[in-house]
Design an enzyme around this catalytic site. Structure first.
Site, PDB file in Angstrom:
ATOM      1  N   ASN A 286      34.558  38.024 -16.586  1.00 44.18           N
ATOM      2  CA  ASN A 286      34.412  38.326 -15.413  1.00 44.18           C
ATOM      3  C   ASN A 286      33.380  37.569 -14.533  1.00 44.18           C
ATOM      4  OD1 ASN A 286      32.218  38.921 -17.321  1.00 44.18           O
ATOM      5  ND2 ASN A 286      31.559  41.196 -16.375  1.00 44.18           N
TER       6      ASN A 286
ATOM      7  N   ARG B  95      35.956  38.645  -0.275  1.00 42.52           N
ATOM      8  CA  ARG B  95      34.787  38.316   0.268  1.00 42.52           C
ATOM      9  C   ARG B  95      33.541  38.833  -0.084  1.00 42.52           C
ATOM     10  NH1 ARG B  95      33.500  35.055   5.116  1.00 42.52           N
ATOM     11  NH2 ARG B  95      31.784  35.728   5.822  1.00 42.52           N
TER      12      ARG B  95
ATOM     13  N   GLY C 299      37.792  36.314  -5.697  1.00 44.53           N
ATOM     14  CA  GLY C 299      38.642  35.755  -4.394  1.00 44.53           C
ATOM     15  C   GLY C 299      38.137  36.863  -3.109  1.00 44.53           C
TER      16      GLY C 299
ATOM     17  N   SER D 110      17.226  25.066  -4.975  1.00 42.43           N
ATOM     18  CA  SER D 110      18.607  24.234  -4.962  1.00 42.43           C
ATOM     19  C   SER D 110      18.861  24.247  -3.517  1.00 42.43           C
ATOM     20  CB  SER D 110      19.382  25.113  -5.673  1.00 42.43           C
ATOM     21  OG  SER D 110      20.733  24.690  -5.470  1.00 42.43           O
ATOM     22  N   THR D 111      19.430  22.813  -2.952  1.00 45.81           N
ATOM     23  CA  THR D 111      19.353  22.827  -1.623  1.00 45.81           C
ATOM     24  C   THR D 111      21.025  22.511  -0.985  1.00 45.81           C
ATOM     25  OG1 THR D 111      18.689  20.628  -1.685  1.00 45.81           O
ATOM     26  CG2 THR D 111      17.149  22.184  -1.080  1.00 45.81           C
TER      27      THR D 111
ATOM     28  N   GLY E  14      24.554  38.835  -8.998  1.00 48.77           N
ATOM     29  CA  GLY E  14      25.471  37.846  -9.433  1.00 48.77           C
ATOM     30  C   GLY E  14      25.645  36.749  -8.349  1.00 48.77           C
ATOM     31  N   ASP E  15      26.300  35.700  -8.789  1.00 46.77           N
ATOM     32  CA  ASP E  15      26.965  34.550  -7.881  1.00 46.77           C
ATOM     33  C   ASP E  15      25.299  33.744  -7.152  1.00 46.77           C
ATOM     34  OD1 ASP E  15      29.293  35.186  -8.782  1.00 46.77           O
ATOM     35  OD2 ASP E  15      29.432  36.596  -7.156  1.00 46.77           O
TER      36      ASP E  15
ATOM     37  N   GLN F 294      26.551  37.381 -14.615  1.00 44.80           N
ATOM     38  CA  GLN F 294      26.161  38.683 -13.818  1.00 44.80           C
ATOM     39  C   GLN F 294      24.529  38.617 -13.687  1.00 44.80           C
ATOM     40  OE1 GLN F 294      28.031  39.770 -16.823  1.00 44.80           O
ATOM     41  NE2 GLN F 294      29.740  38.682 -15.543  1.00 44.80           N
TER      42      GLN F 294
ATOM     43  N   THR G 120      28.101  46.129 -14.242  1.00 47.45           N
ATOM     44  CA  THR G 120      28.934  45.483 -15.523  1.00 47.45           C
ATOM     45  C   THR G 120      28.652  46.426 -16.881  1.00 47.45           C
ATOM     46  OG1 THR G 120      29.784  43.725 -16.298  1.00 47.45           O
ATOM     47  CG2 THR G 120      27.494  43.686 -16.034  1.00 47.45           C
TER      48      THR G 120
ATOM     49  N   GLY H 111      31.827  34.146 -13.054  1.00 45.93           N
ATOM     50  CA  GLY H 111      32.518  32.805 -12.510  1.00 45.93           C
ATOM     51  C   GLY H 111      31.450  31.962 -12.031  1.00 45.93           C
ATOM     52  N   HIS H 112      31.257  30.653 -12.519  1.00 46.86           N
ATOM     53  CA  HIS H 112      30.220  29.908 -12.560  1.00 46.86           C
ATOM     54  C   HIS H 112      30.757  28.656 -12.052  1.00 46.86           C
ATOM     55  CE1 HIS H 112      27.756  32.199 -15.789  1.00 46.86           C
ATOM     56  NE2 HIS H 112      28.070  32.983 -14.735  1.00 46.86           N
TER      57      HIS H 112
ATOM     58  N   LYS I  92      23.958  30.344 -10.911  1.00 41.77           N
ATOM     59  CA  LYS I  92      23.412  30.233 -12.176  1.00 41.77           C
ATOM     60  C   LYS I  92      24.156  28.780 -12.791  1.00 41.77           C
ATOM     61  CE  LYS I  92      24.894  34.318 -13.082  1.00 41.77           C
ATOM     62  NZ  LYS I  92      25.196  34.960 -11.810  1.00 41.77           N
TER      63      LYS I  92
HETATM   64  P1  GDP Z   1      26.927  31.908 -10.563  1.00 38.59           P
HETATM   65  O1  GDP Z   1      28.015  33.041 -10.870  1.00 38.59           O
HETATM   66  O2  GDP Z   1      25.486  32.261 -10.588  1.00 38.59           O
HETATM   67  O3  GDP Z   1      27.326  30.744 -11.388  1.00 38.59           O
HETATM   68  O4  GDP Z   1      27.332  31.566  -8.847  1.00 38.59           O
HETATM   69  P2  GDP Z   1      28.854  31.213  -8.273  1.00 38.59           P
HETATM   70  O5  GDP Z   1      29.199  29.791  -8.824  1.00 38.59           O
HETATM   71  O6  GDP Z   1      29.758  32.324  -8.691  1.00 38.59           O
HETATM   72  O7  GDP Z   1      28.510  30.980  -6.618  1.00 38.59           O
HETATM   73  C1  GDP Z   1      27.525  30.210  -6.250  1.00 38.59           C
HETATM   74  C2  GDP Z   1      27.993  29.289  -5.325  1.00 38.59           C
HETATM   75  O8  GDP Z   1      27.198  28.907  -4.408  1.00 38.59           O
HETATM   76  C3  GDP Z   1      28.918  28.037  -5.792  1.00 38.59           C
HETATM   77  O9  GDP Z   1      30.128  28.057  -4.877  1.00 38.59           O
HETATM   78  C4  GDP Z   1      27.948  27.160  -5.806  1.00 38.59           C
HETATM   79  O10 GDP Z   1      28.858  25.804  -5.757  1.00 38.59           O
HETATM   80  C5  GDP Z   1      27.365  27.370  -4.564  1.00 38.59           C
HETATM   81  N1  GDP Z   1      26.009  26.802  -4.634  1.00 38.59           N
HETATM   82  C6  GDP Z   1      24.916  26.862  -5.715  1.00 38.59           C
HETATM   83  N2  GDP Z   1      23.678  26.390  -5.298  1.00 38.59           N
HETATM   84  C7  GDP Z   1      23.860  26.276  -4.033  1.00 38.59           C
HETATM   85  C8  GDP Z   1      22.859  25.838  -3.099  1.00 38.59           C
HETATM   86  O11 GDP Z   1      21.842  25.453  -3.069  1.00 38.59           O
HETATM   87  N3  GDP Z   1      23.532  25.481  -1.528  1.00 38.59           N
HETATM   88  C9  GDP Z   1      24.782  25.796  -1.357  1.00 38.59           C
HETATM   89  N4  GDP Z   1      25.082  25.675  -0.052  1.00 38.59           N
HETATM   90  N5  GDP Z   1      25.572  26.311  -2.227  1.00 38.59           N
HETATM   91  C10 GDP Z   1      25.113  26.390  -3.577  1.00 38.59           C
HETATM   92  P1  IMO Z   2      28.593  35.675 -12.136  1.00 38.56           P
HETATM   93  O1  IMO Z   2      28.212  35.642 -13.771  1.00 38.56           O
HETATM   94  C1  IMO Z   2      29.221  38.894  -9.229  1.00 38.56           C
HETATM   95  C2  IMO Z   2      30.580  42.748 -10.586  1.00 38.56           C
HETATM   96  C3  IMO Z   2      32.019  43.432 -10.165  1.00 38.56           C
HETATM   97  C4  IMO Z   2      31.902  44.710 -10.051  1.00 38.56           C
HETATM   98  C5  IMO Z   2      31.024  45.272 -11.449  1.00 38.56           C
HETATM   99  C6  IMO Z   2      31.615  45.600 -12.540  1.00 38.56           C
HETATM  100  O2  IMO Z   2      29.401  34.927 -11.557  1.00 38.56           O
HETATM  101  O3  IMO Z   2      27.513  36.340 -11.654  1.00 38.56           O
HETATM  102  P2  IMO Z   2      33.247  44.373 -14.459  1.00 38.56           P
HETATM  103  O4  IMO Z   2      34.307  43.625 -14.315  1.00 38.56           O
HETATM  104  O5  IMO Z   2      31.934  43.368 -14.973  1.00 38.56           O
HETATM  105  O6  IMO Z   2      33.218  45.552 -15.342  1.00 38.56           O
HETATM  106  O7  IMO Z   2      32.794  44.728 -13.034  1.00 38.56           O
HETATM  107  O8  IMO Z   2      30.323  43.861 -11.613  1.00 38.56           O
HETATM  108  N1  IMO Z   2      30.564  41.624 -11.509  1.00 38.56           N
HETATM  109  C7  IMO Z   2      29.949  40.526 -10.851  1.00 38.56           C
HETATM  110  N2  IMO Z   2      29.406  40.297  -9.435  1.00 38.56           N
HETATM  111  N3  IMO Z   2      29.033  38.019 -10.184  1.00 38.56           N
HETATM  112  C8  IMO Z   2      29.665  38.380 -11.249  1.00 38.56           C
HETATM  113  O9  IMO Z   2      29.417  37.331 -12.549  1.00 38.56           O
HETATM  114  C9  IMO Z   2      30.018  39.470 -11.718  1.00 38.56           C
HETATM  115  N4  IMO Z   2      30.697  40.100 -12.884  1.00 38.56           N
HETATM  116  C10 IMO Z   2      30.988  41.346 -12.721  1.00 38.56           C
HETATM  117  O10 IMO Z   2      32.409  42.686  -8.921  1.00 38.56           O
HETATM  118  O11 IMO Z   2      31.294  45.143  -8.897  1.00 38.56           O
HETATM  119 MG    MG Z   3      29.799  33.885 -10.017  1.00 37.60          MG
END
Ligand code: GDP
Ligand code: IMO
Ligand code: MG
Length: 429
Positions: A38, A303, A301, A412-413, A12-13, A223, A238, A40-41, A16
């Site tokens: 759950n 780390r 929030g 992505s940069t 995740g994160d 996720q 998840t 966070g994009h 996307k």
């Molecule tokens: P998602 O859940 O997959 O949509 O990703 P999140 O938004 O939770 O976390 C990705 C984080 O990385 C966000 O704070 C984006 O703004 C940031 N991000 C995405 N692409 C890049 C990249 O190429 N470089 C940097 N430095 N940050 C990026």
């Molecule tokens: P995005 O779409 C990262 C993790 C939670 C936990 C596990 C189960 O932003 O990538 P849940 O509340 O889904 O039952 O929790 O999955 N988790 C994520 N980790 N990015 C996410 O979504 C997540 N959605 C759930 O931290 O470990």
């Molecule tokens: Mg996310």
């Protein structure tokens, strides 16, 4: 032109939201097909940052967003997200958002159960987001869910609430947690009905019409494959299928509607919550990745744990997730590092294996087998062309392609929408 599904290839994160936002300029419809709030994009557009949990990222580009039946929908979370983006100048109405009439709802008892269960697990928590996602999916397969369409039938709603509370209040008694009363739940749902029902429709019909007229559809995963309820690091996952195969069932289209599957992977690894993470770094190198990558959970929030790129794991995600191409993000976070490591396999109790096994003890025992690469001193931050990348950065990307057995089609940069390098157009299939 193919449709495109975007899924996470790690934990995740991966970015996307940014990639979907960028691709959405060339799609007409963006569909969420699993997960809930759950997710966070994060989308960075000029001086505005949008943090979306339920709304499909395409709405920021003025595209039609669809919340599919495979999602679990918290009505209160949806309305507050609509209000939040409204305050940023983005209007979400039934004109640009449609919701599957058969989507299951998250009610206040779901986060209460999620949190009570996590508390009862003591030191062995899953680390869920506490938003009721797991309990809501349990009710769906348990055939007890209140679905969006039930809000239009007060008598059905009342009878279904009786059944739901019979089940849940027994659980709450067992956990020593407070009981839920029917009347306040019913009253609130009847209050919400006129706010939500205008968004409700048989979205499968709209998607079928889109297919007939050749409109491009983007399926937005939440996720990631290693959090998939079947293919991930169970039970630290998840509660939905995050693989591309679920985009069809979770939206109400046939599997041939999903064309290209784009797997999003960070140039290193992160994870929120508990569970195995073989290439995790507990030293200053990991801390540096977290600081430079600003790795804090969008929803929690917390780390994020950080580590080296795990090519063995991403290769597995490519295979089970149905990924045809990779979008590699956050390459810029590796700028200035003298040396980089990529995990190529696992040593488990002395044996070398090229996949992460399913059993819990084996997963916990998996030790990474690293390949070491030279870093680069130049900057990749904000690069928009392959020619702008330092030679070592290109080598790093090429090595990842070989090891994960899929081409890198996007790079992505930076967090900014346009700081993206296209190597192949995903909509070209
Ligand atoms: P998602 O859940 O997959 O949509 O990703 P999140 O938004 O939770 O976390 C990705 C984080 O990385 C966000 O704070 C984006 O703004 C940031 N991000 C995405 N692409 C890049 C990249 O190429 N470089 C940097 N430095 N940050 C990026
Ligand atoms: P995005 O779409 C990262 C993790 C939670 C936990 C596990 C189960 O932003 O990538 P849940 O509340 O889904 O039952 O929790 O999955 N988790 C994520 N980790 N990015 C996410 O979504 C997540 N959605 C759930 O931290 O470990
Ligand atoms: Mg996310």
């Amino acid at each position: 032109m193919a449709n495109v599904a975007v899924i996470g290839a790690q934990w995740g994160d991966e970015g996307k939201g940014k990639v979907v936002d960028w691709l959405a300029s060339r799609a007409e419809i963006v569909v969420r097909f699993q997960g809930g709030h759950n997710a966070g994009h994060t989308l960075v557009v000029g001086d505005q940052t949008y943090k979306l949990s339920l709304l499909p990222s395409g709405v920021v580009r003025g595209k039609l967003g669809i919340i599919g039946n495979g999602v679990v929908l918290d009505p209160e979370a949806l309305l507050s997200e609509i209000a939040k983006v409204g305050a940023q100048g983005l209007k979400v109405t039934p004109e640009n958002l449609r919701i599957a009439e058969n989507v299951p709802l998250i009610l206040p008892l779901h986060p209460a159960l999620d949190q009570a269960r996590e508390a009862a697990r003591g030191g062995d928590k899953i680390g869920t987001t506490g938003r009721g996602i797991g309990p809501a999916y349990e009710d769906k397969v348990g055939r007890r869910s209140i679905r969006l369409c039930d809000l239009a039938e007060p008598e059905t709603l009342s009878a279904k609430l009786d059944e739901l509370l019979l089940h849940h209040n027994a659980l709450f008694r067992g956990l020593g947690a407070p009981q839920f009363q029917k009347q306040p739940l019913l009253d609130r749902l009847l209050e919400l009905a006129p706010l939500l029902l205008p968004f409700s429709e048989a979205v499968w019909e709209r998607l079928d019409a889109a297919r007939a007229s050749g409109k491009r559809v983007l399926f937005e995963g939440a996720q990631a494959v290693m959090l998939d309820v079947d293919h991930g690091t169970y039970p630290y996952v998840t509660s939905s299928n995050t693989v591309a195969g679920n985009a069809a069932a979770g939206a109400g289209v046939g599997p041939d509607t999903i064309g290209m599957v784009l797997g999003i992977a960070k140039a290193y690894s992160t994870r929120v919550g508990s569970g195995p993470f073989p290439s995790e770094l507990h030293d200053d190198v990991g801390k540096g990745l977290g600081d430079r990558g600003f790795e804090y959970g969008t929803v929690t929030g917390r780390r994020r744990r950080c580590g080296w790129f795990d090519a063995c794991m991403v290769r597995q995600a490519v295979k089970v997730g149905g990924i045809n191409g990779i979008a590699l993000t956050k390459l810029d976070v590796l700028d200035g590092m003298a040396e980089l490591k990529i995990n190529t396999g696992y040593r488990i109790n002395g044996e070398l294996v090229k996949r992460l096994p399913a059993a819990m003890k084996a997963q916990a025992a998996a030790e990474p087998v690293y390949e070491v690469l030279e870093g680069w001193s130049g900057s990749t931050r904000g690069a928009r062309s392959y020619a702008d990348l330092p030679a070592q950065a290109v080598k790093y990307v090429r090595r990842i392609e070989e090891l994960v057995e899929a081409p890198v089609v996007l790079l992505s940069t930076s967090p900014e929408r346009d700081d993206t390098i296209t190597l192949r157009d995903p909509f070209a299939g």
